[in-house]
Write a protein that holds these residues in place. Structure first.
Motif, PDB file in Angstrom:
ATOM      1  N   GLN A 212       0.815  -1.217   0.000  1.00 50.68           N
ATOM      2  CA  GLN A 212       0.000   0.000   0.000  1.00 50.68           C
ATOM      3  C   GLN A 212       0.850   1.270   0.000  1.00 50.68           C
ATOM      4  OE1 GLN A 212      -3.328   0.010  -0.298  1.00 50.68           O
ATOM      5  NE2 GLN A 212      -3.278  -2.218  -0.433  1.00 50.68           N
ATOM      6  N   ILE A 213       1.953   1.236   0.733  1.00 53.31           N
ATOM      7  CA  ILE A 213       2.754   2.467   0.875  1.00 53.31           C
ATOM      8  C   ILE A 213       3.637   2.686  -0.351  1.00 53.31           C
ATOM      9  CG2 ILE A 213       4.880   1.585   1.962  1.00 53.31           C
ATOM     10  CD1 ILE A 213       4.458   3.813   4.097  1.00 53.31           C
ATOM     11  N   ASP A 214       3.635   1.714  -1.236  1.00 58.53           N
ATOM     12  CA  ASP A 214       4.524   1.742  -2.395  1.00 58.53           C
ATOM     13  C   ASP A 214       3.838   2.357  -3.609  1.00 58.53           C
ATOM     14  OD1 ASP A 214       6.799   1.339  -3.826  1.00 58.53           O
ATOM     15  OD2 ASP A 214       6.569  -0.826  -4.032  1.00 58.53           O
ATOM     16  N   GLY A 215       3.237   3.498  -3.432  1.00 61.80           N
ATOM     17  CA  GLY A 215       2.605   4.207  -4.536  1.00 61.80           C
ATOM     18  C   GLY A 215       1.157   3.847  -4.783  1.00 61.80           C
ATOM     19  N   THR A 216       0.667   2.833  -4.106  1.00 58.37           N
ATOM     20  CA  THR A 216      -0.698   2.371  -4.350  1.00 58.37           C
ATOM     21  C   THR A 216      -1.729   3.454  -4.052  1.00 58.37           C
ATOM     22  OG1 THR A 216       0.014   0.148  -3.772  1.00 58.37           O
ATOM     23  CG2 THR A 216      -2.350   0.574  -3.729  1.00 58.37           C
ATOM     24  N   LEU A 217      -1.457   4.264  -3.050  1.00 55.92           N
ATOM     25  CA  LEU A 217      -2.451   5.251  -2.614  1.00 55.92           C
ATOM     26  C   LEU A 217      -2.164   6.652  -3.147  1.00 55.92           C
ATOM     27  CD1 LEU A 217      -2.716   4.044   1.085  1.00 55.92           C
ATOM     28  CD2 LEU A 217      -4.259   3.542  -0.807  1.00 55.92           C
ATOM     29  N   ALA A 218      -1.231   6.764  -4.066  1.00 55.63           N
ATOM     30  CA  ALA A 218      -0.872   8.081  -4.586  1.00 55.63           C
ATOM     31  C   ALA A 218      -2.084   8.797  -5.160  1.00 55.63           C
ATOM     32  CB  ALA A 218       0.205   7.933  -5.653  1.00 55.63           C
ATOM     33  N   GLN A 219      -2.256  10.032  -4.744  1.00 55.98           N
ATOM     34  CA  GLN A 219      -3.361  10.902  -5.187  1.00 55.98           C
ATOM     35  C   GLN A 219      -4.735  10.355  -4.807  1.00 55.98           C
ATOM     36  OE1 GLN A 219      -0.988  10.211  -8.242  1.00 55.98           O
ATOM     37  NE2 GLN A 219       0.208  11.460  -6.831  1.00 55.98           N
ATOM     38  N   LEU A 240      -1.150  11.580   9.714  1.00 52.69           N
ATOM     39  CA  LEU A 240      -2.360  10.795   9.460  1.00 52.69           C
ATOM     40  C   LEU A 240      -2.794  10.989   8.011  1.00 52.69           C
ATOM     41  CD1 LEU A 240      -4.440  11.681  12.664  1.00 52.69           C
ATOM     42  CD2 LEU A 240      -3.375   9.464  12.165  1.00 52.69           C
ATOM     43  N   TYR A 241      -3.271   9.904   7.408  1.00 52.14           N
ATOM     44  CA  TYR A 241      -3.808   9.967   6.051  1.00 52.14           C
ATOM     45  C   TYR A 241      -5.273   9.552   6.064  1.00 52.14           C
ATOM     46  CZ  TYR A 241       0.703  10.764   3.943  1.00 52.14           C
ATOM     47  OH  TYR A 241       1.888  11.330   3.568  1.00 52.14           O
ATOM     48  N   ARG A 242      -6.031  10.177   5.188  1.00 53.64           N
ATOM     49  CA  ARG A 242      -7.456   9.874   5.084  1.00 53.64           C
ATOM     50  C   ARG A 242      -7.820   9.792   3.596  1.00 53.64           C
ATOM     51  NH1 ARG A 242     -12.021   9.908   8.212  1.00 53.64           N
ATOM     52  NH2 ARG A 242     -13.903  10.817   7.325  1.00 53.64           N
ATOM     53  N   SER A 243      -8.792   8.945   3.274  1.00 46.20           N
ATOM     54  CA  SER A 243      -9.177   8.805   1.870  1.00 46.20           C
ATOM     55  C   SER A 243      -9.608  10.149   1.284  1.00 46.20           C
ATOM     56  CB  SER A 243     -10.326   7.800   1.724  1.00 46.20           C
ATOM     57  OG  SER A 243      -9.835   6.483   1.828  1.00 46.20           O
ATOM     58  N   ALA A 244      -9.091  10.458   0.124  1.00 45.32           N
ATOM     59  CA  ALA A 244      -9.467  11.677  -0.597  1.00 45.32           C
ATOM     60  C   ALA A 244      -9.492  11.330  -2.081  1.00 45.32           C
ATOM     61  CB  ALA A 244      -8.467  12.797  -0.303  1.00 45.32           C
ATOM     62  N   LYS A 245     -10.479  10.540  -2.445  1.00 39.60           N
ATOM     63  CA  LYS A 245     -10.508   9.959  -3.792  1.00 39.60           C
ATOM     64  C   LYS A 245     -10.850  10.994  -4.860  1.00 39.60           C
ATOM     65  CE  LYS A 245     -11.520   5.264  -2.288  1.00 39.60           C
ATOM     66  NZ  LYS A 245     -10.353   4.645  -2.957  1.00 39.60           N
ATOM     67  N   THR A 262     -20.339   2.519  -2.060  1.00 41.85           N
ATOM     68  CA  THR A 262     -20.120   2.328  -3.499  1.00 41.85           C
ATOM     69  C   THR A 262     -18.660   2.559  -3.875  1.00 41.85           C
ATOM     70  OG1 THR A 262     -20.648   4.630  -3.996  1.00 41.85           O
ATOM     71  CG2 THR A 262     -22.472   3.072  -4.028  1.00 41.85           C
ATOM     72  N   ALA A 263     -17.924   3.223  -3.001  1.00 40.46           N
ATOM     73  CA  ALA A 263     -16.507   3.465  -3.280  1.00 40.46           C
ATOM     74  C   ALA A 263     -15.683   2.278  -2.780  1.00 40.46           C
ATOM     75  CB  ALA A 263     -16.049   4.759  -2.604  1.00 40.46           C
ATOM     76  N   SER A 264     -14.606   1.988  -3.481  1.00 37.91           N
ATOM     77  CA  SER A 264     -13.767   0.845  -3.122  1.00 37.91           C
ATOM     78  C   SER A 264     -12.604   1.275  -2.240  1.00 37.91           C
ATOM     79  CB  SER A 264     -13.197   0.181  -4.382  1.00 37.91           C
ATOM     80  OG  SER A 264     -14.241  -0.287  -5.187  1.00 37.91           O
ATOM     81  N   ASN A 265     -12.247   0.364  -1.342  1.00 36.15           N
ATOM     82  CA  ASN A 265     -11.059   0.555  -0.508  1.00 36.15           C
ATOM     83  C   ASN A 265     -10.992   1.945   0.128  1.00 36.15           C
ATOM     84  OD1 ASN A 265     -10.059  -2.046  -0.833  1.00 36.15           O
ATOM     85  ND2 ASN A 265      -9.129  -1.515  -2.800  1.00 36.15           N
ATOM     86  N   VAL A 266     -11.985   2.236   0.935  1.00 30.05           N
ATOM     87  CA  VAL A 266     -12.028   3.506   1.658  1.00 30.05           C
ATOM     88  C   VAL A 266     -11.361   3.319   3.020  1.00 30.05           C
ATOM     89  CG1 VAL A 266     -13.521   5.267   2.681  1.00 30.05           C
ATOM     90  CG2 VAL A 266     -14.152   4.166   0.513  1.00 30.05           C
ATOM     91  N   LEU A 267     -10.478   4.239   3.368  1.00 30.49           N
ATOM     92  CA  LEU A 267      -9.780   4.129   4.650  1.00 30.49           C
ATOM     93  C   LEU A 267     -10.763   4.273   5.805  1.00 30.49           C
ATOM     94  CD1 LEU A 267      -6.496   6.168   4.109  1.00 30.49           C
ATOM     95  CD2 LEU A 267      -6.655   3.761   4.765  1.00 30.49           C
ATOM     96  N   ARG A 268     -10.652   3.366   6.752  1.00 27.41           N
ATOM     97  CA  ARG A 268     -11.449   3.459   7.972  1.00 27.41           C
ATOM     98  C   ARG A 268     -10.786   4.509   8.859  1.00 27.41           C
ATOM     99  NH1 ARG A 268     -10.968   0.859  13.084  1.00 27.41           N
ATOM    100  NH2 ARG A 268     -12.977   0.492  14.089  1.00 27.41           N
TER     101      ARG A 268
END
Lengths: 476, 209
Positions: A212-219, A240-245, A262-268
């Protein structure tokens, strides 16, 4: 395949695409214009930073030599200190990619795709990179990419930074970073966001697995981190990081949010991030060693408004979640002389997965692991001719549901459910000017998605994905 | 935009933590401002207290204030044109005012120069001979004539003792090519061979405070 499996699969696809597009590390001439200093002040060869570049970044990109537009009150309170010229830059990448063996035709009929891909451009970016106000600066990038055919937000790092003079004339730089990619704010090129390869094809085949930390969550996230750099040696950061799709809307209102099932892989809630590093300099040498990591908890999501959920159960943003705990070590050695420049960087990222939300339906195991190791050696002569030799390797748990076999045409599947991928990258660069780079890069896979021969179950070998890549990279 | 509340609060808190509690005189304020620039900016290249770590960048500790100030003015006016002056210092010095230049010059002049690095190599012996006696046959005067027997320098001529050899050689090349336009040094450097430049630079590294 049921919808849950499809959701996870789509997530992995998105992950793989992001991995392919992850190299977004850039150095920009607006910094040179702002500081009045040549590129080599901050870089060995862009985008690799030297010690001065790292400190410049820690200081919030604010060092400048420009006359400001100023506003003050009668009591000499400063109201405005605005750069006379905005720190803008542009970047263009034009590339040609040749796969060792063409891909099957996407129609499913017999035949192959074209054997080579021209990307004109692969990317075109506009940057605002420099001072915004005293102690506040930004590196922000807006990119048109030809694979998506759209313009979107790219790596962004907005900072507040200040410094203290400590006893015995030591310094303490401290600040906060608001950014959209874990490690984009980091100072060393051994961490993912600004790590090698600095540019890579978007027309190749990417492996299924990446941490995940390897660019998967970029932007795809927004993070607020606080950091300090003591005596230009010891670096510590938490945040701290939070989903900002991007491009995801609420199905009821059509607005930008709030995110729902409806959104995929949203950070809890929010994901904690931490980083610590130590750099030692002697003579022409510097050596950094450090650790970084984060803990991400995701709701799989991916339900649809029409069905009200997936596989008969709503995909609510509550209940079971998947947890990814990433712990990484990194190092960077640099030798910088007038004519010869050498650097050696590496990182090992270990990810422990608790797949409580996906086990059985989307993952074969309740617990999986994934480990990525990358090491690369770089050499330049007079900052004009140089190259890189890099080794990459990802190993992990065999999980036939997560790394699924699938039917024809294969290619991005795994016959044995293993994510194991490893290989080499060789690159040669020529820089006629410090802001123009011509690259030839070759990527060889020893193993791809768990196999060497017939890795996808459809007859494709790992070596078929070997990639020759020609790149013209201009920043101005 | 006004200063952020966060920044103001943090700045005030930090100032309170490290404040001596005394109101500062104008001179003290100027000195403190210069120290802050030296410690938070210049130190990245020129090292803690002016003793550079990388041989690319000159040692400033113990250098004569008048020489340092003159060089900063030359950078600001872009009249010193050796490669690293142009690439680094033109930008760094562009917005320095006269008080700040003087404050920085005083800060570094008061720092302790680096210790000697004794060596008895043949290279150093050759460099010592050139430094103390010159090369009369080649028309090269003794460096010591201007820079002092112990390379301690004067108000006009820079201290060379303990200076980084790589920096010194690069400066001699720049004098020779006139990128750094100093008439006296142009004449001297033109007569020196590359190996002699390196010998002299290595010798100067052996001299301490």
């Amino acid at each position: 395949m049921n919808k849950n499996a499809s959701t996870l699969r789509n997530g992995l696809w998105a992950l793989a695409l992001v991995f392919a597009a992850a190299p977004g590390a850039h150095a920009v001439p607006s910094f040179a214009r702002q500081t009045g200093m040549t590129c080599e002040a901050c870089h060995t060869v862009y985008p690799e930073l030297n010690h001065f570049g790292r400190v410049f970044k820690a200081n919030g990109y604010t060092l400048d030599n420009l006359k400001d537009v100023r506003g003050i009150t009668a009591k000499k309170e400063e109201m405005l200190s605005l750069a006379g010229l905005p720190p803008l830059s542009a970047m263009i990448q034009v590339s040609y990619t040749q796969l060792n063996h063409p891909l099957p035709d996407g129609t499913g009929a017999a035949g192959h795709s074209q054997s080579g891909t021209v990307d004109f451009p692969q990317q075109f970016s506009i940057f605002y990179a420099g001072k915004i106000a005293p102690h506040i600066g930004a590196f922000s990038q807006l990119t048109y990419a030809n694979d998506s055919g759209t313009i979107g937000i790219d790596n962004t790092d907005i900072r507040y930074a200040n410094a203290l003079v400590l006893p015995d004339d030591r310094s303490l730089i401290y600040g906060v970073s608001l950014n959209n990619n874990p490690t984009v704010q980091d100072l060393w090129n051994s961490t993912p966001a600004f790590g090698f390869p600095y540019a890579a094809t978007n027309a190749g085949v990417s492996p299924l697995a990446a941490t995940q930390i390897d660019g998967t969550l970029a932007q795809d996230v927004a993070g607020l981190t606080a950091y300090m750099l003591w005596n230009e040696q010891v670096y510590a950061e938490i945040g701290l990081y939070r989903s900002a799709k991007q491009g995801t809307t609420n199905p009821i209102t059509g607005g930008a949010g709030p995110l729902d099932g409806t959104a995929s892989n949203v950070l809890r809630s929010s994901a904690p991030y931490a980083r610590i590093a130590y750099e030692y300099q002697w003579g022409r040498h510097s050596l950094e060693a450090g650790m970084y990591g984060a803990q991400f908890k995701f709701f799989p999501g991916g339900g649809t408004a029409a069905s009200g959920g997936t596989a008969g159960s709503p995909a609510l943003l509550s209940g079971p979640y998947n947890e990814f705990r990433d712990v990484a070590e990194d190092f960077q050695y640099q030798y910088i002389a007038e004519e010869h420049l050498f650097s050696l960087t590496g990182t090992r990222i270990h990810e422990a997965m608790n797949l409580d939300a996906s086990a059985a339906a989307n993952a074969s195991n309740p617990r999986d692991t994934l480990t990525t190791v990358r090491v690369n050696a770089n050499y330049y002569y007079k900052r004009m001719y140089g190259g890189t030799l890099a080794r990459f390797q990802t190993n992990g748990s065999t999980d036939p549901l997560m790394y699924a076999a699938g039917g024809p045409p294969g290619v991005v599947t795994s016959a044995n459910g293993s994510p194991d991928t490893r290989g080499w990258i060789g690159e040669f660069n020529y820089l006629p000017w410090l802001n123009t780079k011509l690259s030839v890069q070759y990527t060889h896979f020893d193993r791809f998605n768990g196999g060497n021969v017939n890795y996808d179950g459809q007859g494709r070998n790992a070596g078929a994905n070997d990639t020759a890549y020609l790149l013209l990279w201009l920043v101005f | 935009m006004k200063k952020s509340i966060y920044g103001t609060f943090l700045g005030a808190a930090c100032a309170a933590m490290f404040s001596t509690g005394h109101a500062e005189s104008p001179d003290a304020a100027q000195s403190a401002a210069a120290t802050r620039i030296a410690v938070t900016t210049c130190t990245t290249c020129h090292g803690p207290k002016g003793v550079s770590i990388s041989p690319k960048f000159p040692v400033l500790a113990g250098q004569h204030a008048s020489y340092l100030a003159a060089q900063m003015h030359n950078f600001k006016s872009q009249t010193r044109g050796d490669p690293d002056a142009l690439g680094y210092m033109w930008g760094m010095a562009a917005t320095l005012d006269d008080d700040t230049i003087q404050g920085l010059a005083d800060y570094y002049a008061h720092q302790t120069p680096p210790p000697a690095h004794p060596s008895h190599s043949a290279e150093v012996a050759r460099g010592e001979a050139i430094y103390l006696h010159g090369e009369p046959d080649a028309g090269i005067p003794a460096c010591a004539t201007c820079h002092g027997a112990k390379a301690e320098g004067t108000d006009t001529f820079p201290r060379l003792a303990g200076q980084q050899p790589q920096y010194l050689v690069k400066q001699l090349r720049s004098f020779s090519s006139n990128l750094r336009n100093v008439a006296v040094m142009h004449g001297v450097a033109q007569g020196l061979k590359e190996a002699q430049m390196e010998d002299v630079a290595e010798y100067l590294r052996t001299l301490g405070p």
